[in-house]
Design a protein around this motif. Structure first.
Motif, PDB file in Angstrom:
ATOM      1  N   LYS A   1     -16.005 -28.902  -9.893  1.00 17.35           N
ATOM      2  CA  LYS A   1     -15.942 -27.744  -9.000  1.00 17.35           C
ATOM      3  C   LYS A   1     -17.336 -27.400  -8.484  1.00 17.35           C
ATOM      4  N   GLU A   2     -18.323 -27.450  -9.351  1.00 18.91           N
ATOM      5  CA  GLU A   2     -19.698 -27.115  -8.950  1.00 18.91           C
ATOM      6  C   GLU A   2     -20.189 -28.063  -7.858  1.00 18.91           C
TER       7      GLU A   2
ATOM      8  N   ASN B   1     -23.276 -27.031   1.855  1.00 18.08           N
ATOM      9  CA  ASN B   1     -24.110 -27.885   2.695  1.00 18.08           C
ATOM     10  C   ASN B   1     -23.417 -28.209   4.017  1.00 18.08           C
ATOM     11  N   ILE B   2     -22.107 -28.454   3.947  1.00 15.56           N
ATOM     12  CA  ILE B   2     -21.326 -28.740   5.154  1.00 15.56           C
ATOM     13  C   ILE B   2     -21.366 -27.559   6.112  1.00 15.56           C
ATOM     14  N   ILE B   3     -21.172 -26.355   5.593  1.00 16.72           N
ATOM     15  CA  ILE B   3     -21.171 -25.163   6.448  1.00 16.72           C
ATOM     16  C   ILE B   3     -22.532 -24.986   7.108  1.00 16.72           C
TER      17      ILE B   3
ATOM     18  N   ILE C   1     -14.282 -19.089  11.465  1.00 11.72           N
ATOM     19  CA  ILE C   1     -13.475 -18.610  10.352  1.00 11.72           C
ATOM     20  C   ILE C   1     -13.632 -19.557   9.167  1.00 11.72           C
ATOM     21  N   PHE C   2     -13.448 -18.992   7.984  1.00 11.00           N
ATOM     22  CA  PHE C   2     -13.375 -19.792   6.757  1.00 11.00           C
ATOM     23  C   PHE C   2     -12.095 -19.392   6.043  1.00 11.00           C
ATOM     24  N   CYS C   3     -11.270 -20.386   5.735  1.00  6.15           N
ATOM     25  CA  CYS C   3      -9.926 -20.110   5.220  1.00  6.15           C
ATOM     26  C   CYS C   3      -9.800 -20.576   3.768  1.00  6.15           C
ATOM     27  N   PRO C   4      -9.866 -19.654   2.804  1.00  3.09           N
ATOM     28  CA  PRO C   4      -9.706 -20.037   1.395  1.00  3.09           C
ATOM     29  C   PRO C   4      -8.235 -20.275   1.052  1.00  3.09           C
ATOM     30  N   TYR C   5      -7.727 -21.400   1.522  1.00  4.25           N
ATOM     31  CA  TYR C   5      -6.309 -21.755   1.390  1.00  4.25           C
ATOM     32  C   TYR C   5      -6.150 -22.789   0.285  1.00  4.25           C
TER      33      TYR C   5
ATOM     34  N   THR D   1     -13.631 -18.409  -5.064  1.00  6.92           N
ATOM     35  CA  THR D   1     -13.736 -17.507  -6.213  1.00  6.92           C
ATOM     36  C   THR D   1     -14.683 -18.061  -7.275  1.00  6.92           C
ATOM     37  N   GLY D   2     -14.950 -19.379  -7.206  1.00  3.81           N
ATOM     38  CA  GLY D   2     -15.899 -19.997  -8.131  1.00  3.81           C
ATOM     39  C   GLY D   2     -17.341 -19.829  -7.727  1.00  3.81           C
ATOM     40  N   GLY D   3     -17.586 -19.185  -6.580  1.00  4.89           N
ATOM     41  CA  GLY D   3     -18.962 -18.873  -6.216  1.00  4.89           C
ATOM     42  C   GLY D   3     -19.419 -19.428  -4.890  1.00  4.89           C
ATOM     43  N   LEU D   4     -18.569 -20.102  -4.145  1.00  2.24           N
ATOM     44  CA  LEU D   4     -18.969 -20.656  -2.856  1.00  2.24           C
ATOM     45  C   LEU D   4     -19.410 -19.542  -1.911  1.00  2.24           C
ATOM     46  N   LYS D   5     -20.581 -19.715  -1.302  1.00  3.70           N
ATOM     47  CA  LYS D   5     -21.136 -18.701  -0.411  1.00  3.70           C
ATOM     48  C   LYS D   5     -20.786 -19.020   1.042  1.00  3.70           C
ATOM     49  N   VAL D   6     -20.291 -17.987   1.738  1.00  2.00           N
ATOM     50  CA  VAL D   6     -19.922 -18.112   3.152  1.00  2.00           C
ATOM     51  C   VAL D   6     -20.782 -17.147   3.954  1.00  2.00           C
ATOM     52  N   PRO D   7     -21.416 -17.599   5.042  1.00  6.20           N
ATOM     53  CA  PRO D   7     -22.265 -16.700   5.844  1.00  6.20           C
ATOM     54  C   PRO D   7     -21.551 -15.417   6.228  1.00  6.20           C
ATOM     55  N   ASP D   8     -22.295 -14.340   6.287  1.00  3.93           N
ATOM     56  CA  ASP D   8     -21.727 -13.001   6.446  1.00  3.93           C
ATOM     57  C   ASP D   8     -20.981 -12.816   7.761  1.00  3.93           C
TER      58      ASP D   8
END
Length: 866
Positions: free
Chosen positions: A365-366, A374-376, A396-400, A408-415
């Motif tokens: 997961k890490e 890195n992709i984002i 958009i970022f879709c946590p699907y 929920t494991g800590g992935l950061k998405v730009p504000d």
């Protein structure tokens, strides 16, 4: 909540009386002002069948006013003006002219245009004939006004001025609604009532801004409906879903006040961007182009990374994997951004598998989180290159599905990126923004399902998620800040017409159809679609259809086993439903019979016959050992039910509207087992066409058998949660009854959803309801059935505290978020169940008090079992 109750609660919260008085005055004043404002905003222009002073003649003595637009305005304005012209022709037989200059003299005109893009609208503003201050620089708004002497030589005009191109389009389509033309005039053949005269009474309408900024549909699982129909009837040159089909889709979206499309993307369909005229058509109709949760950066991977890649790049692609094939994937994404940079588009960030699967890459997961971050970053570098700064691109970022675990494991998405939360594929939202996430500049949105292909079983044939359920979940979403983006999976569009319109109506005005009001929507919809004369009866049919599907969708009947009592009840209810449909059909005007068949008859009878097929098959097997004649009778009834489904489907495809819808509906999407003939006692009566279907991908089908106890059983006392004897509410909250929600037909819930979450040691402060029932001494089980919803976010639970006869509380966690066997059972049978043992020590009145510790919990049925 009455005034004394309000004071009592305030005192409990240690407010002094001065504070109480000031607060109450402020509260009531705010509510009063809000109501006045809402009434003003909801005001609509009225029509009359006879001329009155100052009324605008929309239809008069066989003539209609021409429509004046500016050729320099957006193309969407002209396209919609032409659609409105055709609508008027349907109503009165005369088609208004559309022209772009004032050389033509007429006493009465419809003038439509966009502020700053229409010289005619700008002249009316300059001459102070119209006042657009209330919509200036707002999002997708319009004014509609009757104006005397707007231009030299013109007596009167009906003026539509839009704040932007979509605002103008929405305003123009209000004319269609005024003359009685349904948004489904083409897509469901809802023919308007003819009119010889119709006048618009003098007035002025100012539209509201939409509640949700981007609102639209996702065409999905199109292999068995929309694709074969479009190939055969619309885009016959390419034999695919192409620009002719999409033009009709885009017009429908504007009629429904939507603005966004996630295009079809299954293997059967070439990518939206493969046909150059598709994005051109979207731009002409002012529709924002997006892509699904698994198709990043406007790519359609199932086609474009395989067949399409060789055509585009003249070579075979490598692995769709960013950690080992970064350069190729990056160029693939960048090329699409370059092609789309001049279109109004919305980009999905991150990465998943080529199809609806997890990302290919690191095992941990890490490792996956680090890769996606890195992709984002790299995706946003593309936006910087083409748009100057990343924030200039809609993202958009879709946590699907598995992406939610990464997030929920800590992935950061730009504000500034919009978080798009999803349901669990069955209409129950998985998660919404917490306190910190609600402060994000990108806000949040929702991806919701009215149709779904996947485990534990598809539901792609009929559409049966009720307005009450949709409202309950989407109101919850809106109250937790999801106001930037709503998209709904509509499958093939048909037969999800009503549910799609309800979803988009909510997206336009999220406060109009709250959970308490949602069950009334069908009446309102039926009135505008079929006329007031039939609205009550149609509402009864549709709401009965929804209620029966809550405890078992037609597509899921092969997974469910009902006891004999409930089976008998459902058969009787569906027989009654068919009788209502047939009786009502005799009263429907001939001109609306095809629309009635599509919107009411086919789904209602289809659901009823699917239940009959399975129940009679089961009954034939049960009777086989004791009564062979009865077994044969039941076998024949099961066979007849399937044959009737096939006959109805044939009528839909071949016989209505001269075959217009040929191919749009199949009675057996994906040839799944549930659509075939189940095992019966006398298989020799079956024809070859009714035997087992072709093989299918069994990994999607998990066999589940769920028993549902019948409420007429002698050892069960059933209570509807709304039948409480007393209740306690708290400040600014109430306990609402939601009609049409849950297996009991009514559910109770706390409202609004933003109320406090009470921990177990705080349960005494939570709202409660109390029930009283006479029971004899003995041991019992208390079954509490609630809607299978998830906790709203990670700051909340979904709990109840149950107190029986003042004994110590029993705490229940009703969160249905864990994807396991219990989740599967709950979403298929329509309820989450908790069973508590309790003992009655004295015959007589038993008090059951239930504290609703959390919002988002809908209690649907209470059973006491001896």
């Amino acid at each position: 909540m009455n005034f004394n109750h309000l004071l009592l609660n305030l005192r409990k919260e240690n407010f002094n009386l001065g504070t109480v008085f000031c607060f109450v005055i402020f509260l009531f004043t705010s509510i009063f002002c809000a109501q006045i404002w809402a009434q003003r905003k909801e005001n609509q222009l009225s029509t009359a069948l006879k001329a009155t002073p100052a009324a605008f003649p929309l239809i008069k003595n066989g003539s209609v006013p021409s429509i004046l637009t500016d050729k320099a305005d957006a193309e969407a304005v002209t396209l919609v003006a032409n659609a409105v012209s055709s609508d008027l022709e349907l109503v009165c037989g005369i088609k208004p002219d559309i022209f772009h200059d004032l050389n033509k003299h007429e006493d009465y005109l419809i003038i439509a245009g966009t502020i700053g893009h229409s010289k005619y609208i700008d002249q009316l503003i300059k001459s102070k004939k119209i006042n657009v201050a209330s919509i200036q620089n707002k999002w997708e708004t319009y004014i509609m006004s009757t104006v005397n002497a707007p231009i030299e030589g013109v007596k009167q005009a009906l003026v539509i001025a839009g704040s932007d191109r979509r605002g103008t389009a929405y305003g123009l389509f209000e004319i269609s609604k005024l003359v009685g033309v349904s948004p489904w005039v083409w897509w469901a053949d809802v023919k308007p009532k003819p009119q010889n005269e119709l006048y618009v009474l003098a007035g002025n309408v100012v539209s509201k801004e939409p509640s949700v900024k981007y609102r639209g549909i996702f065409i999905n699982d199109e292999d068995w409906g929309l694709h074969p129909w479009a190939a055969k009837n619309m885009d016959t040159d390419i034999k695919d879903i192409g620009p002719k089909t999409y033009a009709k889709v885009f017009e429908l979206l504007l009629r429904l006040k939507a603005n966004l499309i996630w295009p079809a993307m299954h293997d059967s369909t070439k990518a939206f961007w493969y046909y150059p005229q598709n994005p051109v058509a979207a731009d002409k109709y002012a529709i924002v182009i997006g892509s699904t949760h698994c198709d990043m950066m406007l790519r359609s991977n199932t086609f474009e990374w395989q067949v399409g890649y060789e055509q585009e790049y003249r070579r075979k692609p490598g692995i769709y994997r960013y950690d080992t094939n970064k350069d190729e994937v990056y160029k693939y994404w960048e090329d699409r951004v370059n092609a789309a940079k001049n279109y109004e588009a919305m980009y999905t960030l991150g990465m998943r598998g080529i199809r609806d699967g997890g990302i290919t890459g690191p095992e941990t997961k890490e490792g996956k989180i680090a890769l996606v971050e890195n992709i984002i970053d790299d995706q946003r570098s593309i936006f910087k290159k083409y748009f100057g700064t990343p924030s200039n691109a809609l993202q958009i970022f879709c946590p699907y599905k598995e992406v939610l675990d990464l997030y929920t494991g800590g992935l950061k998405v730009p504000d500034d990126v919009t978080l798009v939360w999803t349901d669990d594929n069955f209409g129950y939202l998985r998660q919404l923004s917490n306190t910190a996430e609600q402060k994000r500049s990108g806000s949040s949105g929702i991806y919701y399902h009215l149709s779904y292909l996947g485990g534990p079983h598809d539901y792609t044939w009929l559409s049966s998620n009720s307005p009450s359920l949709i409202s309950y979940e989407m109101t919850k979403a809106y109250q937790f800040g999801a106001d930037k983006f709503w998209v709904v999976n509509v499958g093939d569009i048909k037969p999800a017409e009503l549910e799609t319109q309800f979803f988009l109506d909510m997206a336009w005005d999220a406060k109009k159809w709250t959970p308490e009001k949602a069950s009334q929507y069908v009446y309102d919809w039926a009135k505008s679609t079929f006329g007031e004369e039939f609205a009550t009866d149609i509402a009864l049919v549709k709401n009965q259809y929804y209620q029966l599907a809550q405890s078992g969708k037609p597509e899921h009947m092969g997974l469910l086993k009902f006891d004999a009592v409930t089976q008998k009840q459902r058969l009787a209810a569906y027989t009654d439903l068919i009788e209502k449909v047939d009786q009502l059909k005799t009263r429907i005007p001939q001109s609306l019979r095809d629309a009635y068949f599509q919107l009411i008859e086919y789904p209602s009878k289809g659901a009823a016959l699917m239940n009959q097929k399975f129940f009679y098959a089961q009954m034939s097997l049960e009777a086989a050992e004791t009564d062979k004649k009865m077994a044969l009778n039941y076998s024949q009834k099961a066979k007849n039910a399937l044959e009737q489904i096939i006959t109805l489907t044939h009528h839909y495809n071949k016989e209505i509207e001269n075959g217009k819808w040929d191919g749009i509906i199949t009675h057996a999407p994906r040839n799944l087992e549930t659509y075939a003939m189940p095992k019966i006692a006398n298989p020799e009566i079956l024809s070859d066409s009714l035997r087992n279907p072709a093989p299918f991908d069994s990994r999607y089908l998990e066999k589940v058998i769920t028993s549902i106890d019948g409420a007429s059983s002698s050892n069960i006392v059933s209570l509807n949660p709304s039948d409480f004897k007393t209740k306690k509410e708290i400040l600014l909250e109430k306990i609402i009854v939601v009609n049409g929600l849950g297996v009991g037909g009514k559910s109770i819930s706390r409202y609004p959803f933003t109320g406090k979450s009470f921990k177990n040691d705080e349960y005494l402060h939570a709202p409660y309801v109390e029930y009283k029932v006479n029971l004899k001494v003995g041991e019992y089980k208390l079954s509490l059935k609630s809607l299978p919803t998830d906790a709203i976010n990670n700051e909340r639970n979904l709990s109840m505290a149950v107190v029986v006869n003042q004994k110590p509380p029993l705490f229940i966690d009703t969160d249905n978020s864990k994807k396991n066997k219990n989740w599967t059972m709950s979403v298929v049978r329509g309820y989450f169940e908790k069973v508590l043992p309790f003992k009655v020590e004295k015959t007589g009145e038993t008090k059951i008090r239930i504290y609703l510790q959390d919002t988002g919990l809908a209690l649907s049925r209470i059973d006491i079992v001896k």
